[in-house]
Design an enzyme around this catalytic site. Structure first.
Site, short mmCIF file in Angstrom:
data_model
loop_
_atom_site.label_atom_id
_atom_site.label_comp_id
_atom_site.label_asym_id
_atom_site.label_seq_id
_atom_site.Cartn_x
_atom_site.Cartn_y
_atom_site.Cartn_z
N GLY A 5 36.41 32.91 35.31
CA GLY A 5 37.21 33.72 36.55
C GLY A 5 37.30 33.44 37.93
N ALA A 6 37.34 32.19 38.12
CA ALA A 6 37.14 32.06 39.19
C ALA A 6 38.88 31.47 39.94
CB ALA A 6 36.44 30.70 39.43
N ARG A 49 40.86 32.87 41.20
CA ARG A 49 41.08 33.85 42.87
C ARG A 49 40.47 34.72 42.58
NH1 ARG A 49 44.62 35.84 38.10
NH2 ARG A 49 46.10 35.11 38.94
N ASP A 51 39.23 30.55 27.88
CA ASP A 51 39.29 32.02 27.96
C ASP A 51 37.96 32.29 27.30
OD1 ASP A 51 39.85 34.27 27.44
OD2 ASP A 51 41.78 33.84 25.39
N VAL A 52 37.63 33.25 28.55
CA VAL A 52 36.13 33.92 27.70
C VAL A 52 36.46 35.02 27.20
CG1 VAL A 52 34.97 33.32 30.20
CG2 VAL A 52 36.02 35.93 29.67
N ASN A 95 31.48 35.76 35.67
CA ASN A 95 32.33 36.91 37.00
C ASN A 95 33.95 37.15 36.10
OD1 ASN A 95 33.16 37.57 39.94
ND2 ASN A 95 35.49 35.81 38.78
N TYR A 130 35.78 50.29 30.89
CA TYR A 130 34.93 49.68 32.23
C TYR A 130 33.60 49.69 32.54
CZ TYR A 130 34.80 46.86 36.55
OH TYR A 130 34.79 45.73 37.43
N LYS A 185 30.27 47.10 31.39
CA LYS A 185 29.56 46.85 32.83
C LYS A 185 28.23 47.27 32.79
CE LYS A 185 32.05 44.31 35.09
NZ LYS A 185 32.52 42.89 35.54
N ILE A 225 35.94 45.92 46.87
CA ILE A 225 36.04 44.40 47.29
C ILE A 225 37.89 44.58 47.35
CG2 ILE A 225 35.72 42.06 47.26
CD1 ILE A 225 33.07 43.74 47.74
N1 LIG Z 1 37.62 44.05 43.03
C1 LIG Z 1 36.79 44.42 43.48
O1 LIG Z 1 36.23 45.94 43.44
C2 LIG Z 1 35.37 44.54 42.50
C3 LIG Z 1 34.23 45.35 42.09
C4 LIG Z 1 32.92 45.30 41.57
C5 LIG Z 1 33.70 44.63 40.42
N2 LIG Z 1 33.95 43.94 40.17
C6 LIG Z 1 34.29 42.50 39.10
O2 LIG Z 1 34.20 41.28 39.67
C7 LIG Z 1 35.02 40.26 39.08
C8 LIG Z 1 35.51 39.75 39.55
O3 LIG Z 1 36.81 40.21 39.97
P1 LIG Z 1 37.92 39.71 40.99
O4 LIG Z 1 38.47 42.02 41.91
O5 LIG Z 1 38.09 38.60 41.64
O6 LIG Z 1 39.42 39.82 39.86
P2 LIG Z 1 41.02 39.30 39.44
O7 LIG Z 1 41.86 40.13 39.01
O8 LIG Z 1 41.16 39.45 41.28
O9 LIG Z 1 40.41 37.53 39.30
C9 LIG Z 1 39.59 38.02 38.27
C10 LIG Z 1 39.89 36.69 37.26
O10 LIG Z 1 39.50 36.62 36.35
C11 LIG Z 1 40.26 35.10 35.45
N3 LIG Z 1 40.23 36.21 33.94
C12 LIG Z 1 40.67 37.65 33.14
N4 LIG Z 1 40.02 37.92 31.65
C13 LIG Z 1 39.73 35.90 32.14
C14 LIG Z 1 39.24 35.71 30.59
N5 LIG Z 1 39.83 36.76 29.59
N6 LIG Z 1 39.45 34.44 30.37
C15 LIG Z 1 38.81 33.42 31.68
N7 LIG Z 1 39.45 34.41 32.77
C16 LIG Z 1 39.92 35.40 33.67
C17 LIG Z 1 42.18 36.24 35.81
O11 LIG Z 1 42.72 35.65 35.74
C18 LIG Z 1 41.42 36.05 37.85
O12 LIG Z 1 41.72 34.70 38.05
C19 LIG Z 1 35.51 41.55 37.90
O13 LIG Z 1 34.25 40.74 37.01
C20 LIG Z 1 35.51 42.49 38.16
O14 LIG Z 1 34.62 43.50 37.33
C21 LIG Z 1 34.96 44.18 41.07
#
Ligand SMILES: NC(=O)c1ccc[n+]([C@@H]2O[C@H](COP(=O)([O-])OP(=O)(O)OC[C@H]3O[C@@H](n4cnc5c(N)ncnc54)[C@H](O)[C@@H]3O)[C@@H](O)[C@H]2O)c1
Length: 252
Positions: free
Chosen positions: A13-14, A16, A63-64, A90, A158, A162, A191
């Site tokens: 998921g890197a 973005r 695709d994870v 991630n 969700y 987690k 975040i």
């Molecule tokens: N942003 C927050 O406040 C927050 C808080 C707690 C936890 N998180 C966790 O941090 C992680 C990243 O979150 P973020 O805010 O950067 O999200 P985001 O939506 O900005 O980025 C997520 C990335 O994961 C990719 N992705 C989604 N499904 C996928 C799949 N099936 N296969 C491969 N890639 C896939 C997306 O294309 C995207 O690039 C997540 O696990 C989220 O649950 C985020």
């Protein structure tokens, strides 16, 4: 000499958000870094951007939610870089819905990507970590969420996904600890990324939220990336099987 020179990192998921920032941070420390994401366009752009900064990164469309896709990603990782030292799990999706609005399909989708996807990622790369010994330690970091502790932030699907990830992390920590592999989770909260924009779209909802964060600001992807950098460093080798909150003091 940079901290991760000679090491190979993989971040799911890197393309973005938090994952992109983690990939940039690890690559900046010298790790050859593989970016896995199912968004081909964003992944290719991120690869180009980070290479433009002189970082050694490789994007592999993955695709994870598909074990076959992860196995292919692992094969490409080994073909290009021969090994994997650091795995950051991630990729995740979040939808803020109440139980009455969560269909069985929606429940299954979130559990599938967040929890099954985490297991598929571990399973695909597990052999790489079985090769480790204390002299060549590996590191696995799960990006979980404070939602698993508080039940807030996304829907119940969700939070459950987690919490499942945390249990998976603890079990893997027991199995891989004796091989010198450190396994931990980070639990971020609020975040500023696309997920955040989606969950808190209005000024009013953000103002209300900010009042709950003692440190007085929202988190940034760099706050999480810096914790990953610490957890994969030799200095963190006695930190194992933990869930580290990165939340501005909001939870406790
Ligand atoms: N942003 C927050 O406040 C927050 C808080 C707690 C936890 N998180 C966790 O941090 C992680 C990243 O979150 P973020 O805010 O950067 O999200 P985001 O939506 O900005 O980025 C997520 C990335 O994961 C990719 N992705 C989604 N499904 C996928 C799949 N099936 N296969 C491969 N890639 C896939 C997306 O294309 C995207 O690039 C997540 O696990 C989220 O649950 C985020």
């Amino acid at each position: 000499m940079r901290q991760l020179d000679g090491q190979v990192a993989v971040v799911t998921g890197a393309a973005r958000g938090i994952g992109k920032c983690i990939a940039a941070r690890l690559a900046g420390e010298g790790a050859r870094t593989v970016i896995l994401d199912f968004d081909e366009e964003a992944g290719a752009l991120t690869e180009k951007e980070l290479r433009g900064q002189g970082l050694e990164v490789l994007f592999v469309k993955t695709d994870v939610g598909s074990y076959a896709s992860l196995e292919a990603a692992k094969d490409k990782t080994i073909e290009k870089y021969l090994k994997t030292d650091i795995l950051v799990i991630n990729a995740g999706i979040s939808h803020r819905l109440r139980v009455e609005d969560i269909t069985v399909e929606e429940w299954n989708r979130v559990l599938h990507i967040n929890l099954n996807g985490s297991f598929y990622t571990v399973k695909a790369y597990y052999g790489e970590f079985l090769k480790k010994n204390g002299n060549n330690p590996g590191k696995i970091v799960f990006i979980s969420s404070g939602s698993a502790i508080t039940g807030t932030g996304g829907g119940c699907h969700y939070a459950a996904s987690k919490a499942g990830q945390n249990g998976l992390m603890r079990a893997i920590a027991k199995e891989l600890g004796p091989r010198g592999v450190n396994v931990n989770a980070i639990a971020p909260r609020v975040i500023m990324t696309d997920i955040f924009d989606h969950l808190y779209p209005t000024e009013e909802s953000r103002k209300e939220l900010l009042e709950k964060i003692p440190i007085g600001r929202f988190g940034l992807p760099g706050d999480v990336a810096e914790m990953v950098r610490f957890l994969v460093s030799p200095e963190a080798s006695y930190v194992h099987g933990q869930i580290v909150l990165v939340d501005g003091g909001r939870t406790y």
